[in-house]
Design a protein around this motif. Structure first.
Motif, mmCIF file in Angstrom:
data_model
loop_
_atom_site.group_PDB
_atom_site.id
_atom_site.type_symbol
_atom_site.label_atom_id
_atom_site.label_comp_id
_atom_site.label_asym_id
_atom_site.label_seq_id
_atom_site.Cartn_x
_atom_site.Cartn_y
_atom_site.Cartn_z
ATOM 1 N N LEU A 77 44.943 -19.984 37.457
ATOM 2 C CA LEU A 77 43.555 -19.860 37.874
ATOM 3 C C LEU A 77 43.125 -21.139 38.591
ATOM 4 O O LEU A 77 43.539 -22.237 38.221
ATOM 5 C CB LEU A 77 42.643 -19.624 36.666
ATOM 6 N N SER A 78 42.287 -20.958 39.591
ATOM 7 C CA SER A 78 41.732 -22.095 40.326
ATOM 8 C C SER A 78 40.214 -22.032 40.291
ATOM 9 O O SER A 78 39.633 -20.943 40.274
ATOM 10 C CB SER A 78 42.196 -22.080 41.783
ATOM 11 N N CYS A 79 39.601 -23.186 40.302
ATOM 12 C CA CYS A 79 38.141 -23.262 40.330
ATOM 13 C C CYS A 79 37.761 -24.375 41.298
ATOM 14 O O CYS A 79 38.013 -25.548 41.012
ATOM 15 C CB CYS A 79 37.595 -23.541 38.947
ATOM 16 N N ALA A 80 37.176 -23.989 42.414
ATOM 17 C CA ALA A 80 36.790 -24.966 43.432
ATOM 18 C C ALA A 80 35.286 -25.220 43.364
ATOM 19 O O ALA A 80 34.479 -24.283 43.379
ATOM 20 C CB ALA A 80 37.162 -24.453 44.818
ATOM 21 N N ALA A 81 34.930 -26.498 43.286
ATOM 22 C CA ALA A 81 33.516 -26.882 43.254
ATOM 23 C C ALA A 81 33.024 -27.178 44.666
ATOM 24 O O ALA A 81 33.767 -27.713 45.481
ATOM 25 C CB ALA A 81 33.328 -28.107 42.367
ATOM 26 N N SER A 82 31.771 -26.841 44.936
ATOM 27 C CA SER A 82 31.222 -27.030 46.276
ATOM 28 C C SER A 82 30.947 -28.493 46.592
ATOM 29 O O SER A 82 30.740 -28.859 47.746
ATOM 30 C CB SER A 82 29.933 -26.221 46.432
ATOM 31 N N GLU A 83 30.934 -29.337 45.558
ATOM 32 C CA GLU A 83 30.776 -30.759 45.787
ATOM 33 C C GLU A 83 31.537 -31.525 44.719
ATOM 34 O O GLU A 83 31.833 -31.002 43.648
ATOM 35 C CB GLU A 83 29.300 -31.156 45.778
ATOM 36 N N ARG A 84 31.849 -32.752 45.036
ATOM 37 C CA ARG A 84 32.610 -33.580 44.110
ATOM 38 C C ARG A 84 31.763 -33.890 42.874
ATOM 39 O O ARG A 84 30.597 -34.229 42.992
ATOM 40 C CB ARG A 84 33.014 -34.871 44.797
ATOM 41 N N PRO A 85 32.352 -33.774 41.690
ATOM 42 C CA PRO A 85 31.575 -34.005 40.469
ATOM 43 C C PRO A 85 31.185 -35.450 40.238
ATOM 44 O O PRO A 85 30.429 -35.736 39.338
ATOM 45 C CB PRO A 85 32.498 -33.488 39.359
ATOM 46 N N GLY A 86 31.681 -36.374 41.031
ATOM 47 C CA GLY A 86 31.320 -37.767 40.832
ATOM 48 C C GLY A 86 32.265 -38.460 39.887
ATOM 49 O O GLY A 86 33.343 -37.955 39.575
ATOM 50 N N ASN A 87 31.867 -39.618 39.420
ATOM 51 C CA ASN A 87 32.748 -40.429 38.590
ATOM 52 C C ASN A 87 32.689 -40.065 37.113
ATOM 53 O O ASN A 87 33.532 -40.492 36.335
ATOM 54 C CB ASN A 87 32.405 -41.903 38.756
ATOM 55 N N SER A 88 31.699 -39.321 36.711
ATOM 56 C CA SER A 88 31.553 -38.963 35.305
ATOM 57 C C SER A 88 31.337 -37.456 35.202
ATOM 58 O O SER A 88 30.317 -36.941 35.663
ATOM 59 C CB SER A 88 30.385 -39.710 34.680
ATOM 60 N N TYR A 89 32.274 -36.750 34.590
ATOM 61 C CA TYR A 89 32.165 -35.297 34.533
ATOM 62 C C TYR A 89 33.047 -34.740 33.418
ATOM 63 O O TYR A 89 33.950 -35.411 32.917
ATOM 64 C CB TYR A 89 32.574 -34.663 35.863
ATOM 65 N N THR A 90 32.768 -33.520 33.077
ATOM 66 C CA THR A 90 33.592 -32.732 32.169
ATOM 67 C C THR A 90 33.822 -31.385 32.835
ATOM 68 O O THR A 90 32.871 -30.765 33.325
ATOM 69 C CB THR A 90 32.893 -32.515 30.817
ATOM 70 N N MET A 91 35.047 -30.948 32.866
ATOM 71 C CA MET A 91 35.377 -29.644 33.444
ATOM 72 C C MET A 91 36.144 -28.847 32.402
ATOM 73 O O MET A 91 36.971 -29.400 31.672
ATOM 74 C CB MET A 91 36.208 -29.815 34.713
#
Length: 127
Positions: free
Chosen positions: A20-34
């Motif tokens: 499975l792939s999940c593409a985000a429309s923008e970069r989550p930045g330096n601090s994130y949880t996926m």
């Protein structure tokens, strides 16, 4: 508004694999949880796998450990879920989710904390 677009679901026999792939429309930045969650018919949504920025560990629910692998491609704003040795009980709609900060480990599995969700992709494993 961040958009998450999932792909890669489908039908597979027991023991098969899907990615499975999940593409985000923008970069989550330096601090994130996926993370990846799933929901089977008539059941509650459940955490499958997750990762956090600045943390080299990956986190999984017990039933998928050793079979599923979560990874990310930072440059492409994409998170993946490689699923091997699939079982009928893995059948569900799979969702990716993002939170634009690091969620504490004790809350990682709480879907209510995630800001953005994909539309879901169906995974069906036949016996």
């Amino acid at each position: 508004q961040v958009q998450l677009t999932e792909s890669g679901g489908g039908w597979v026999q027991t023991g098969g694999s899907l990615r499975l792939s999940c593409a985000a429309s923008e970069r989550p930045g330096n601090s994130y949880t996926m993370a990846w969650f799933r929901q089977a018919p008539g059941k509650e949504r459940e955490f499958v796998a997750g990762l956090r920025s600045g943390d080299g560990n990956k986190y999984y629910r017990d039933s998928v450990k050793g079979r599923f692998t979560i990874s990310r491609e930072y440059a492409a704003n994409t998170v993946y879920l490689q699923m091997n040795s699939l079982k009928p009980e893995d059948t569900a709609v799979y969702y990716c989710a993002v939170h634009f900060s690091r969620i504490i480990l004790s809350a990682l599995r709480d879907g209510q904390l995630y800001n953005y969700w994909g539309q879901g992709t169906q995974v069906t494993v036949s016996s």
